[in-house]
Design an enzyme around this catalytic site. Structure first.
Site, mmCIF file in Angstrom:
data_model
loop_
_atom_site.group_PDB
_atom_site.id
_atom_site.type_symbol
_atom_site.label_atom_id
_atom_site.label_comp_id
_atom_site.label_asym_id
_atom_site.label_seq_id
_atom_site.Cartn_x
_atom_site.Cartn_y
_atom_site.Cartn_z
ATOM 1 N N HIS A 307 0.845 -1.192 0.000
ATOM 2 C CA HIS A 307 0.000 0.000 0.000
ATOM 3 C C HIS A 307 0.874 1.233 0.000
ATOM 4 C CE1 HIS A 307 -3.215 2.787 0.968
ATOM 5 N NE2 HIS A 307 -4.011 1.846 0.527
ATOM 6 N N ASP A 364 -8.028 -5.224 -0.206
ATOM 7 C CA ASP A 364 -8.553 -6.063 -1.285
ATOM 8 C C ASP A 364 -8.146 -7.526 -1.194
ATOM 9 O OD1 ASP A 364 -10.003 -4.113 -2.578
ATOM 10 O OD2 ASP A 364 -8.228 -3.325 -3.585
HETATM 11 N N1 CMC Z 1 4.256 -7.555 -4.907
HETATM 12 C C1 CMC Z 1 5.606 -7.545 -5.019
HETATM 13 N N2 CMC Z 1 6.382 -6.451 -4.835
HETATM 14 C C2 CMC Z 1 5.759 -5.316 -4.507
HETATM 15 C C3 CMC Z 1 4.357 -5.241 -4.358
HETATM 16 C C4 CMC Z 1 3.597 -6.418 -4.573
HETATM 17 N N3 CMC Z 1 2.258 -6.398 -4.455
HETATM 18 N N4 CMC Z 1 4.004 -3.981 -4.037
HETATM 19 C C5 CMC Z 1 5.140 -3.269 -3.976
HETATM 20 N N5 CMC Z 1 6.206 -4.079 -4.258
HETATM 21 C C6 CMC Z 1 7.635 -3.698 -4.241
HETATM 22 C C7 CMC Z 1 7.997 -2.896 -5.486
HETATM 23 O O1 CMC Z 1 8.441 -3.730 -6.526
HETATM 24 C C8 CMC Z 1 9.093 -1.996 -4.927
HETATM 25 O O2 CMC Z 1 10.252 -2.780 -4.815
HETATM 26 P P1 CMC Z 1 11.727 -2.106 -5.009
HETATM 27 O O3 CMC Z 1 11.862 -1.109 -3.905
HETATM 28 O O4 CMC Z 1 12.666 -3.249 -4.920
HETATM 29 O O5 CMC Z 1 11.708 -1.472 -6.378
HETATM 30 C C9 CMC Z 1 8.617 -1.677 -3.513
HETATM 31 O O6 CMC Z 1 7.822 -2.816 -3.132
HETATM 32 C C10 CMC Z 1 7.784 -0.403 -3.396
HETATM 33 O O7 CMC Z 1 6.702 -0.501 -4.316
HETATM 34 P P2 CMC Z 1 6.086 0.707 -5.140
HETATM 35 O O8 CMC Z 1 5.414 0.169 -6.358
HETATM 36 O O9 CMC Z 1 7.124 1.769 -5.322
HETATM 37 O O10 CMC Z 1 5.033 1.252 -4.096
HETATM 38 P P3 CMC Z 1 3.802 2.199 -4.431
HETATM 39 O O11 CMC Z 1 3.494 2.909 -3.182
HETATM 40 O O12 CMC Z 1 4.094 3.020 -5.633
HETATM 41 O O13 CMC Z 1 2.616 1.196 -4.837
HETATM 42 C C11 CMC Z 1 0.796 -0.317 -4.691
HETATM 43 C C12 CMC Z 1 1.615 0.783 -3.969
HETATM 44 C C13 CMC Z 1 -0.464 -0.594 -3.874
HETATM 45 C C14 CMC Z 1 0.355 0.202 -6.081
HETATM 46 C C15 CMC Z 1 1.669 -1.579 -4.833
HETATM 47 O O14 CMC Z 1 2.017 -2.074 -3.570
HETATM 48 C C16 CMC Z 1 0.976 -2.683 -5.643
HETATM 49 O O15 CMC Z 1 1.070 -2.686 -6.872
HETATM 50 N N6 CMC Z 1 0.242 -3.625 -4.982
HETATM 51 C C17 CMC Z 1 -0.522 -4.633 -5.688
HETATM 52 C C18 CMC Z 1 -1.835 -4.046 -6.164
HETATM 53 C C19 CMC Z 1 -2.819 -3.844 -5.045
HETATM 54 O O16 CMC Z 1 -3.050 -4.730 -4.228
HETATM 55 N N7 CMC Z 1 -3.477 -2.660 -5.051
HETATM 56 C C20 CMC Z 1 -4.544 -2.349 -4.077
HETATM 57 C C21 CMC Z 1 -4.156 -1.256 -3.148
HETATM 58 S S1 CMC Z 1 -5.312 -1.144 -1.771
HETATM 59 C C22 CMC Z 1 -6.820 -0.677 -2.467
HETATM 60 C C23 CMC Z 1 -6.852 0.753 -2.812
HETATM 61 O O17 CMC Z 1 -7.104 1.557 -1.907
HETATM 62 O O18 CMC Z 1 -6.601 1.069 -3.961
#
Ligand code: CMC
Length: 428
Positions: A307, A364
Protein backbone atom coordinates in the site's frame (compact mmCIF):
# COMPACT_ATOMS: atom_id res chain seq x y z
CA UNK A 1 4.52 31.80 16.60
CA UNK A 2 4.08 30.36 13.13
CA UNK A 3 6.75 27.91 12.03
CA UNK A 4 8.83 28.26 8.86
CA UNK A 5 11.37 26.21 6.97
CA UNK A 6 14.21 27.94 5.16
CA UNK A 7 15.05 26.73 1.68
CA UNK A 8 18.14 27.83 -0.21
CA UNK A 9 18.17 27.51 -4.01
CA UNK A 10 21.31 28.58 -5.87
CA UNK A 11 22.24 31.01 -3.11
CA UNK A 12 18.74 32.49 -2.71
CA UNK A 13 17.12 31.79 0.67
CA UNK A 14 13.40 31.92 1.32
CA UNK A 15 11.24 31.11 4.32
CA UNK A 16 8.37 28.76 3.61
CA UNK A 17 5.56 28.42 6.16
CA UNK A 18 4.96 25.06 7.80
CA UNK A 19 1.35 23.96 7.99
CA UNK A 20 0.49 21.69 10.92
CA UNK A 21 -2.67 19.56 10.83
CA UNK A 22 -4.86 18.63 13.82
CA UNK A 23 -2.98 15.31 14.11
CA UNK A 24 0.37 17.16 13.98
CA UNK A 25 1.20 16.23 10.41
CA UNK A 26 3.64 18.79 9.05
CA UNK A 27 3.56 20.16 5.51
CA UNK A 28 5.78 22.65 3.77
CA UNK A 29 3.62 25.31 2.09
CA UNK A 30 5.35 25.93 -1.25
CA UNK A 31 2.80 28.30 -2.80
CA UNK A 32 5.37 31.11 -3.12
CA UNK A 33 8.32 28.86 -4.09
CA UNK A 34 8.15 29.34 -7.86
CA UNK A 35 7.25 33.02 -7.70
CA UNK A 36 10.27 33.82 -5.53
CA UNK A 37 12.89 31.34 -6.77
CA UNK A 38 11.71 30.10 -10.18
CA UNK A 39 11.95 26.50 -8.93
CA UNK A 40 9.16 23.96 -8.69
CA UNK A 41 9.00 20.64 -6.82
CA UNK A 42 9.21 17.26 -8.53
CA UNK A 43 7.33 14.35 -6.98
CA UNK A 44 6.19 11.63 -9.44
CA UNK A 45 3.14 9.79 -8.14
CA UNK A 46 2.70 12.60 -5.56
CA UNK A 47 4.35 10.37 -2.95
CA UNK A 48 5.21 13.37 -0.73
CA UNK A 49 2.75 15.94 -1.99
CA UNK A 50 -0.31 17.11 -0.09
CA UNK A 51 -2.81 18.31 -2.69
CA UNK A 52 -5.25 19.89 -0.23
CA UNK A 53 -6.22 20.44 3.39
CA UNK A 54 -9.09 18.17 4.27
CA UNK A 55 -11.25 17.51 7.34
CA UNK A 56 -12.80 14.24 6.14
CA UNK A 57 -10.49 11.26 6.70
CA UNK A 58 -7.38 10.82 8.80
CA UNK A 59 -5.00 7.94 8.31
CA UNK A 60 -1.66 7.14 9.83
CA UNK A 61 0.05 4.57 7.65
CA UNK A 62 2.78 3.78 10.19
CA UNK A 63 0.35 3.10 13.04
CA UNK A 64 -2.42 1.57 10.91
CA UNK A 65 -5.02 4.16 11.95
CA UNK A 66 -8.02 5.08 9.80
CA UNK A 67 -10.73 7.49 10.96
CA UNK A 68 -13.70 9.09 9.20
CA UNK A 69 -14.42 12.55 10.67
CA UNK A 70 -12.59 11.48 13.83
CA UNK A 71 -14.41 8.14 14.34
CA UNK A 72 -12.30 4.99 14.15
CA UNK A 73 -12.99 2.61 11.27
CA UNK A 74 -13.19 -0.31 13.71
CA UNK A 75 -16.02 1.35 15.64
CA UNK A 76 -17.90 2.49 12.55
CA UNK A 77 -17.68 -0.97 10.93
CA UNK A 78 -19.09 -2.53 14.08
CA UNK A 79 -21.74 -0.03 15.13
CA UNK A 80 -22.86 2.11 12.18
CA UNK A 81 -24.63 1.32 8.95
CA UNK A 82 -23.56 2.41 5.49
CA UNK A 83 -26.02 5.29 5.06
CA UNK A 84 -25.11 6.70 8.48
CA UNK A 85 -21.43 6.60 7.47
CA UNK A 86 -22.25 8.21 4.11
CA UNK A 87 -24.03 11.06 5.93
CA UNK A 88 -21.12 11.42 8.36
CA UNK A 89 -18.54 11.60 5.58
CA UNK A 90 -20.49 14.05 3.45
CA UNK A 91 -21.90 16.40 6.10
CA UNK A 92 -19.33 16.01 8.87
CA UNK A 93 -21.48 14.73 11.77
CA UNK A 94 -23.33 11.53 12.57
CA UNK A 95 -27.00 12.05 11.68
CA UNK A 96 -29.74 12.24 14.29
CA UNK A 97 -32.60 9.78 13.81
CA UNK A 98 -34.68 12.46 12.06
CA UNK A 99 -31.82 13.49 9.79
CA UNK A 100 -31.11 9.88 8.83
CA UNK A 101 -34.76 9.19 8.12
CA UNK A 102 -35.02 12.26 5.91
CA UNK A 103 -31.78 11.35 4.13
CA UNK A 104 -33.10 7.84 3.45
CA UNK A 105 -36.50 9.13 2.23
CA UNK A 106 -34.87 11.75 0.00
CA UNK A 107 -32.68 9.06 -1.55
CA UNK A 108 -35.68 6.78 -2.12
CA UNK A 109 -37.57 9.66 -3.76
CA UNK A 110 -34.77 10.08 -6.30
CA UNK A 111 -34.16 6.41 -7.05
CA UNK A 112 -36.02 6.11 -10.36
CA UNK A 113 -33.56 6.08 -13.25
CA UNK A 114 -34.80 7.60 -16.51
CA UNK A 115 -36.11 4.92 -18.91
CA UNK A 116 -33.92 6.29 -21.72
CA UNK A 117 -30.84 5.23 -19.73
CA UNK A 118 -31.82 1.66 -20.57
CA UNK A 119 -31.32 2.47 -24.24
CA UNK A 120 -27.78 3.66 -23.47
CA UNK A 121 -27.12 0.42 -21.58
CA UNK A 122 -28.51 -1.71 -24.41
CA UNK A 123 -25.81 -0.29 -26.70
CA UNK A 124 -23.06 -2.11 -24.81
CA UNK A 125 -21.99 -5.61 -25.88
CA UNK A 126 -22.31 -8.37 -23.27
CA UNK A 127 -18.51 -8.58 -23.18
CA UNK A 128 -18.23 -5.05 -21.75
CA UNK A 129 -16.63 -4.91 -18.31
CA UNK A 130 -19.14 -3.69 -15.66
CA UNK A 131 -16.74 -0.91 -14.54
CA UNK A 132 -16.56 0.54 -18.06
CA UNK A 133 -20.35 0.39 -18.28
CA UNK A 134 -20.79 1.96 -14.82
CA UNK A 135 -18.45 4.83 -15.65
CA UNK A 136 -20.28 5.49 -18.93
CA UNK A 137 -23.74 5.30 -17.37
CA UNK A 138 -22.73 7.66 -14.57
CA UNK A 139 -21.51 10.13 -17.14
CA UNK A 140 -24.68 9.62 -19.19
CA UNK A 141 -26.76 10.61 -16.14
CA UNK A 142 -25.61 14.16 -16.82
CA UNK A 143 -27.52 14.14 -20.11
CA UNK A 144 -30.75 13.28 -18.32
CA UNK A 145 -30.11 15.78 -15.50
CA UNK A 146 -28.78 18.75 -17.49
CA UNK A 147 -29.12 21.46 -14.83
CA UNK A 148 -25.69 22.00 -13.35
CA UNK A 149 -25.33 22.19 -9.57
CA UNK A 150 -25.22 25.64 -8.03
CA UNK A 151 -22.56 24.90 -5.43
CA UNK A 152 -23.33 28.16 -3.62
CA UNK A 153 -26.75 26.79 -2.75
CA UNK A 154 -26.70 24.12 0.00
CA UNK A 155 -30.15 23.01 -1.23
CA UNK A 156 -28.97 22.47 -4.81
CA UNK A 157 -25.87 20.68 -3.58
CA UNK A 158 -27.97 18.42 -1.33
CA UNK A 159 -30.32 17.55 -4.21
CA UNK A 160 -27.42 16.54 -6.49
CA UNK A 161 -25.83 14.45 -3.71
CA UNK A 162 -29.06 12.61 -2.94
CA UNK A 163 -29.66 12.02 -6.66
CA UNK A 164 -26.30 10.33 -7.27
CA UNK A 165 -26.55 8.29 -4.06
CA UNK A 166 -29.97 7.09 -5.21
CA UNK A 167 -29.21 6.28 -8.83
CA UNK A 168 -25.67 4.90 -8.60
CA UNK A 169 -26.61 1.53 -6.98
CA UNK A 170 -29.36 1.10 -9.59
CA UNK A 171 -26.78 1.57 -12.34
CA UNK A 172 -24.39 -0.78 -10.53
CA UNK A 173 -27.07 -3.49 -10.41
CA UNK A 174 -27.93 -2.89 -14.05
CA UNK A 175 -24.34 -3.57 -15.14
CA UNK A 176 -24.72 -7.09 -13.75
CA UNK A 177 -28.21 -7.66 -15.12
CA UNK A 178 -27.08 -6.49 -18.54
CA UNK A 179 -24.24 -9.04 -18.45
CA UNK A 180 -26.72 -11.75 -17.54
CA UNK A 181 -29.20 -10.53 -20.15
CA UNK A 182 -31.87 -9.93 -17.47
CA UNK A 183 -34.64 -7.36 -17.05
CA UNK A 184 -33.70 -4.06 -15.46
CA UNK A 185 -35.47 -2.98 -12.29
CA UNK A 186 -35.59 0.19 -10.27
CA UNK A 187 -34.99 0.39 -6.54
CA UNK A 188 -37.30 -1.38 -4.11
CA UNK A 189 -38.68 1.50 -2.11
CA UNK A 190 -39.48 -0.12 1.22
CA UNK A 191 -36.18 -1.78 2.11
CA UNK A 192 -32.73 -0.50 3.09
CA UNK A 193 -29.98 0.78 0.77
CA UNK A 194 -27.85 -2.36 0.91
CA UNK A 195 -30.80 -4.76 0.86
CA UNK A 196 -32.18 -3.05 -2.21
CA UNK A 197 -28.82 -3.20 -4.00
CA UNK A 198 -28.69 -6.97 -3.45
CA UNK A 199 -32.29 -7.42 -4.60
CA UNK A 200 -31.77 -5.33 -7.72
CA UNK A 201 -28.75 -7.45 -8.58
CA UNK A 202 -30.05 -10.91 -7.81
CA UNK A 203 -33.83 -11.17 -8.02
CA UNK A 204 -35.03 -13.08 -11.06
CA UNK A 205 -36.93 -11.51 -13.95
CA UNK A 206 -40.25 -12.12 -12.19
CA UNK A 207 -38.96 -10.23 -9.12
CA UNK A 208 -38.98 -13.49 -7.20
CA UNK A 209 -36.51 -16.05 -5.93
CA UNK A 210 -34.20 -13.79 -4.01
CA UNK A 211 -34.41 -14.10 -0.26
CA UNK A 212 -32.38 -11.52 1.65
CA UNK A 213 -29.92 -13.19 3.98
CA UNK A 214 -28.98 -11.24 7.12
CA UNK A 215 -25.38 -12.49 7.06
CA UNK A 216 -24.94 -11.30 3.47
CA UNK A 217 -26.61 -7.92 4.12
CA UNK A 218 -24.50 -7.25 7.22
CA UNK A 219 -21.28 -8.33 5.53
CA UNK A 220 -21.92 -6.15 2.48
CA UNK A 221 -22.83 -3.21 4.72
CA UNK A 222 -19.53 -3.62 6.55
CA UNK A 223 -17.52 -3.93 3.32
CA UNK A 224 -19.10 -0.77 1.93
CA UNK A 225 -18.23 1.12 5.15
CA UNK A 226 -14.62 -0.08 4.99
CA UNK A 227 -14.34 1.21 1.42
CA UNK A 228 -16.25 4.47 1.94
CA UNK A 229 -13.29 6.86 1.99
CA UNK A 230 -9.53 6.78 2.01
CA UNK A 231 -8.45 10.42 1.69
CA UNK A 232 -6.42 11.45 -1.37
CA UNK A 233 -6.07 8.11 -3.20
CA UNK A 234 -5.97 7.82 -7.02
CA UNK A 235 -9.73 7.85 -7.72
CA UNK A 236 -10.52 10.49 -5.08
CA UNK A 237 -7.79 12.78 -6.35
CA UNK A 238 -9.26 12.24 -9.83
CA UNK A 239 -12.73 13.24 -8.62
CA UNK A 240 -11.31 16.36 -6.97
CA UNK A 241 -9.22 17.35 -9.98
CA UNK A 242 -12.03 16.82 -12.49
CA UNK A 243 -14.41 18.71 -10.20
CA UNK A 244 -11.86 21.51 -9.82
CA UNK A 245 -12.49 22.50 -13.45
CA UNK A 246 -16.13 22.97 -12.35
CA UNK A 247 -17.23 19.91 -14.30
CA UNK A 248 -20.38 18.60 -12.57
CA UNK A 249 -20.70 16.05 -9.80
CA UNK A 250 -21.79 13.16 -12.05
CA UNK A 251 -18.93 13.77 -14.52
CA UNK A 252 -16.44 13.88 -11.63
CA UNK A 253 -17.78 10.64 -10.14
CA UNK A 254 -17.66 8.96 -13.56
CA UNK A 255 -13.96 9.84 -13.79
CA UNK A 256 -13.47 8.42 -10.29
CA UNK A 257 -15.01 5.12 -11.40
CA UNK A 258 -12.54 4.89 -14.29
CA UNK A 259 -9.58 5.62 -12.00
CA UNK A 260 -10.75 3.03 -9.49
CA UNK A 261 -10.96 0.32 -12.17
CA UNK A 262 -7.18 -0.18 -12.52
CA UNK A 263 -5.63 -3.29 -10.90
CA UNK A 264 -3.23 -1.18 -8.80
CA UNK A 265 -6.24 0.50 -7.18
CA UNK A 266 -9.79 -0.88 -6.78
CA UNK A 267 -9.37 -3.42 -9.57
CA UNK A 268 -7.03 -5.32 -7.24
CA UNK A 269 -9.98 -7.15 -5.65
CA UNK A 270 -10.75 -8.84 -8.97
CA UNK A 271 -7.04 -9.41 -9.65
CA UNK A 272 -6.57 -11.10 -6.23
CA UNK A 273 -9.21 -13.75 -6.93
CA UNK A 274 -7.82 -14.34 -10.41
CA UNK A 275 -4.34 -14.76 -8.88
CA UNK A 276 -5.60 -17.16 -6.19
CA UNK A 277 -7.44 -19.17 -8.86
CA UNK A 278 -4.25 -19.30 -10.91
CA UNK A 279 -2.28 -20.57 -7.89
CA UNK A 280 -4.94 -23.20 -7.24
CA UNK A 281 -4.99 -24.36 -10.87
CA UNK A 282 -1.20 -24.56 -10.78
CA UNK A 283 -1.30 -27.00 -7.85
CA UNK A 284 -1.38 -24.53 -4.95
CA UNK A 285 2.40 -23.99 -4.55
CA UNK A 286 2.49 -20.49 -3.02
CA UNK A 287 6.31 -20.39 -2.84
CA UNK A 288 6.49 -20.38 -6.65
CA UNK A 289 4.31 -17.24 -6.78
CA UNK A 290 6.20 -15.56 -3.94
CA UNK A 291 9.39 -16.12 -5.96
CA UNK A 292 7.73 -14.67 -9.08
CA UNK A 293 6.62 -11.57 -7.11
CA UNK A 294 10.21 -11.02 -5.93
CA UNK A 295 11.76 -11.50 -9.38
CA UNK A 296 12.39 -8.03 -10.85
CA UNK A 297 12.39 -9.49 -14.39
CA UNK A 298 8.89 -10.87 -13.87
CA UNK A 299 6.02 -8.32 -14.05
CA UNK A 300 3.98 -10.45 -11.60
CA UNK A 301 3.06 -8.75 -8.30
CA UNK A 302 1.33 -10.22 -5.32
CA UNK A 303 -2.09 -8.66 -5.81
CA UNK A 304 -3.75 -7.44 -2.60
CA UNK A 305 -0.33 -6.79 -1.08
CA UNK A 306 1.37 -3.48 -0.43
CA UNK A 307 0.00 0.00 0.00
CA UNK A 308 1.20 3.50 -0.74
CA UNK A 309 0.50 4.71 2.80
CA UNK A 310 0.09 1.69 5.10
CA UNK A 311 3.55 0.50 6.09
CA UNK A 312 2.61 -1.64 9.10
CA UNK A 313 -0.82 -3.04 8.50
CA UNK A 314 -4.02 -2.01 6.74
CA UNK A 315 -6.69 -1.75 9.49
CA UNK A 316 -9.39 -2.54 6.93
CA UNK A 317 -7.65 -5.81 6.00
CA UNK A 318 -7.67 -6.91 9.66
CA UNK A 319 -11.44 -6.41 9.90
CA UNK A 320 -12.06 -8.06 6.53
CA UNK A 321 -9.94 -11.14 7.29
CA UNK A 322 -12.01 -11.76 10.43
CA UNK A 323 -15.25 -11.10 8.52
CA UNK A 324 -14.21 -13.57 5.78
CA UNK A 325 -13.94 -16.38 8.32
CA UNK A 326 -17.29 -15.45 9.89
CA UNK A 327 -19.19 -15.00 6.62
CA UNK A 328 -17.94 -18.23 5.05
CA UNK A 329 -18.69 -20.07 8.32
CA UNK A 330 -22.22 -18.66 8.63
CA UNK A 331 -23.03 -19.27 4.96
CA UNK A 332 -21.53 -22.77 5.12
CA UNK A 333 -19.24 -22.00 2.16
CA UNK A 334 -15.98 -23.89 1.91
CA UNK A 335 -13.73 -22.08 -0.49
CA UNK A 336 -10.30 -23.65 -1.08
CA UNK A 337 -8.89 -20.29 -2.15
CA UNK A 338 -9.38 -18.95 1.41
CA UNK A 339 -6.78 -21.47 2.57
CA UNK A 340 -4.49 -20.54 -0.33
CA UNK A 341 -4.88 -16.86 0.63
CA UNK A 342 -3.99 -17.56 4.25
CA UNK A 343 -0.99 -19.66 3.21
CA UNK A 344 0.19 -16.94 0.84
CA UNK A 345 -0.19 -14.26 3.52
CA UNK A 346 1.76 -16.33 6.07
CA UNK A 347 4.57 -17.08 3.60
CA UNK A 348 4.83 -13.45 2.48
CA UNK A 349 4.83 -12.05 6.02
CA UNK A 350 7.80 -14.32 6.89
CA UNK A 351 9.74 -13.45 3.72
CA UNK A 352 12.56 -10.88 3.95
CA UNK A 353 11.60 -9.23 0.63
CA UNK A 354 8.13 -8.36 1.93
CA UNK A 355 9.41 -7.51 5.43
CA UNK A 356 12.05 -5.12 4.05
CA UNK A 357 9.53 -3.32 1.85
CA UNK A 358 6.80 -3.30 4.52
CA UNK A 359 4.35 -5.10 2.25
CA UNK A 360 1.20 -6.34 4.04
CA UNK A 361 -2.20 -7.56 2.87
CA UNK A 362 -4.39 -4.62 1.95
CA UNK A 363 -8.18 -4.15 1.97
CA UNK A 364 -8.55 -6.06 -1.28
CA UNK A 365 -6.76 -9.23 -0.23
CA UNK A 366 -9.73 -10.88 1.50
CA UNK A 367 -12.69 -8.79 0.27
CA UNK A 368 -13.04 -10.79 -2.97
CA UNK A 369 -13.35 -14.02 -1.01
CA UNK A 370 -16.34 -12.58 0.87
CA UNK A 371 -17.93 -11.21 -2.30
CA UNK A 372 -17.52 -14.64 -3.89
CA UNK A 373 -19.16 -16.36 -0.92
CA UNK A 374 -22.11 -13.95 -1.35
CA UNK A 375 -22.49 -15.07 -4.96
CA UNK A 376 -21.18 -11.83 -6.48
CA UNK A 377 -19.37 -12.53 -9.79
CA UNK A 378 -15.66 -11.62 -9.94
CA UNK A 379 -16.12 -8.89 -12.57
CA UNK A 380 -18.52 -7.11 -10.19
CA UNK A 381 -16.09 -6.81 -7.27
CA UNK A 382 -14.73 -3.41 -8.27
CA UNK A 383 -18.30 -2.19 -8.88
CA UNK A 384 -19.02 -3.06 -5.24
CA UNK A 385 -15.94 -1.06 -4.24
CA UNK A 386 -17.27 1.88 -6.29
CA UNK A 387 -20.67 1.75 -4.52
CA UNK A 388 -18.80 1.82 -1.21
CA UNK A 389 -16.47 4.65 -2.25
CA UNK A 390 -19.29 6.86 -3.61
CA UNK A 391 -19.93 8.77 -0.32
CA UNK A 392 -16.19 9.46 -0.03
CA UNK A 393 -16.00 10.83 -3.56
CA UNK A 394 -19.05 13.01 -2.91
CA UNK A 395 -17.68 14.28 0.40
CA UNK A 396 -14.32 15.16 -1.16
CA UNK A 397 -15.95 16.85 -4.18
CA UNK A 398 -18.24 18.86 -1.88
CA UNK A 399 -15.36 19.90 0.36
CA UNK A 400 -13.26 20.94 -2.63
CA UNK A 401 -16.06 23.08 -4.07
CA UNK A 402 -17.06 24.64 -0.71
CA UNK A 403 -13.43 25.57 -0.02
CA UNK A 404 -13.33 27.14 -3.50
CA UNK A 405 -10.16 25.31 -4.39
CA UNK A 406 -8.43 26.44 -7.61
CA UNK A 407 -8.31 24.30 -10.74
CA UNK A 408 -5.86 21.39 -10.35
CA UNK A 409 -2.98 21.91 -12.73
CA UNK A 410 0.45 20.50 -11.82
CA UNK A 411 3.65 21.66 -13.47
CA UNK A 412 6.40 19.53 -15.00
CA UNK A 413 10.12 19.43 -15.62
CA UNK A 414 10.50 19.31 -19.41
CA UNK A 415 13.11 16.78 -20.59
CA UNK A 416 12.47 16.81 -24.36
CA UNK A 417 14.36 18.41 -27.27
CA UNK A 418 15.32 22.07 -27.01
CA UNK A 419 14.32 24.38 -29.86
CA UNK A 420 15.12 22.99 -33.33
CA UNK A 421 14.40 24.08 -36.86
CA UNK A 422 11.67 22.43 -38.94
CA UNK A 423 13.02 20.30 -41.81
CA UNK A 424 10.86 19.84 -44.86
CA UNK A 425 9.95 16.26 -45.75
CA UNK A 426 12.56 15.78 -48.48
CA UNK A 427 15.39 16.54 -46.02
CA UNK A 428 14.42 14.30 -43.05
N1 CMC B 1 4.26 -7.56 -4.91
C1 CMC B 1 5.61 -7.54 -5.02
N2 CMC B 1 6.38 -6.45 -4.84
C2 CMC B 1 5.76 -5.32 -4.51
C3 CMC B 1 4.36 -5.24 -4.36
C4 CMC B 1 3.60 -6.42 -4.57
N3 CMC B 1 2.26 -6.40 -4.46
N4 CMC B 1 4.00 -3.98 -4.04
C5 CMC B 1 5.14 -3.27 -3.98
N5 CMC B 1 6.21 -4.08 -4.26
C6 CMC B 1 7.64 -3.70 -4.24
C7 CMC B 1 8.00 -2.90 -5.49
O1 CMC B 1 8.44 -3.73 -6.53
C8 CMC B 1 9.09 -2.00 -4.93
O2 CMC B 1 10.25 -2.78 -4.82
P1 CMC B 1 11.73 -2.11 -5.01
O3 CMC B 1 11.86 -1.11 -3.90
O4 CMC B 1 12.67 -3.25 -4.92
O5 CMC B 1 11.71 -1.47 -6.38
C9 CMC B 1 8.62 -1.68 -3.51
O6 CMC B 1 7.82 -2.82 -3.13
C10 CMC B 1 7.78 -0.40 -3.40
O7 CMC B 1 6.70 -0.50 -4.32
P2 CMC B 1 6.09 0.71 -5.14
O8 CMC B 1 5.41 0.17 -6.36
O9 CMC B 1 7.12 1.77 -5.32
O10 CMC B 1 5.03 1.25 -4.10
P3 CMC B 1 3.80 2.20 -4.43
O11 CMC B 1 3.49 2.91 -3.18
O12 CMC B 1 4.09 3.02 -5.63
O13 CMC B 1 2.62 1.20 -4.84
C11 CMC B 1 0.80 -0.32 -4.69
C12 CMC B 1 1.61 0.78 -3.97
C13 CMC B 1 -0.46 -0.59 -3.87
C14 CMC B 1 0.36 0.20 -6.08
C15 CMC B 1 1.67 -1.58 -4.83
O14 CMC B 1 2.02 -2.07 -3.57
C16 CMC B 1 0.98 -2.68 -5.64
O15 CMC B 1 1.07 -2.69 -6.87
N6 CMC B 1 0.24 -3.63 -4.98
C17 CMC B 1 -0.52 -4.63 -5.69
C18 CMC B 1 -1.84 -4.05 -6.16
C19 CMC B 1 -2.82 -3.84 -5.04
O16 CMC B 1 -3.05 -4.73 -4.23
N7 CMC B 1 -3.48 -2.66 -5.05
C20 CMC B 1 -4.54 -2.35 -4.08
C21 CMC B 1 -4.16 -1.26 -3.15
S1 CMC B 1 -5.31 -1.14 -1.77
C22 CMC B 1 -6.82 -0.68 -2.47
C23 CMC B 1 -6.85 0.75 -2.81
O17 CMC B 1 -7.10 1.56 -1.91
O18 CMC B 1 -6.60 1.07 -3.96
Amino acid sequence: MSKVATVEIEGKKIDLPLVVGTENEIALDITKLRGETGAITLDPGYKNTGSCESAITFLDGEKGILRYRGYSIEELAEKADFLEVAYLLIFGELPTETQLQKFNTDILDQSIVNEDMKTVLKGFPESAHPMGVLSSLTSALTAFNPKSVNVDSEEDMYKAIVKILAKFPVLAAWTLRKKNNQNLFNKDTNIGYVESLLKMMFQDDNKKNYKLNKTVVNALDKLLILHADHEQNCSTSTVRIVGSSHAGLFASISAGVSALWGPLHGGANQAVIEMLEEIKADGGDTSKFIAKAKDKDDPFRLMGFGHRVYKNFDPRAKIIKKAADEVLGQLGVEDPILEIAKGLEKAALEDQYFIDRKLYPNVDFYSGIIYRAMGIPTEMFTVMFAVGRLPGWIAQWREMRLRKEPIGRPRQVYIGETHRKFKDIANR
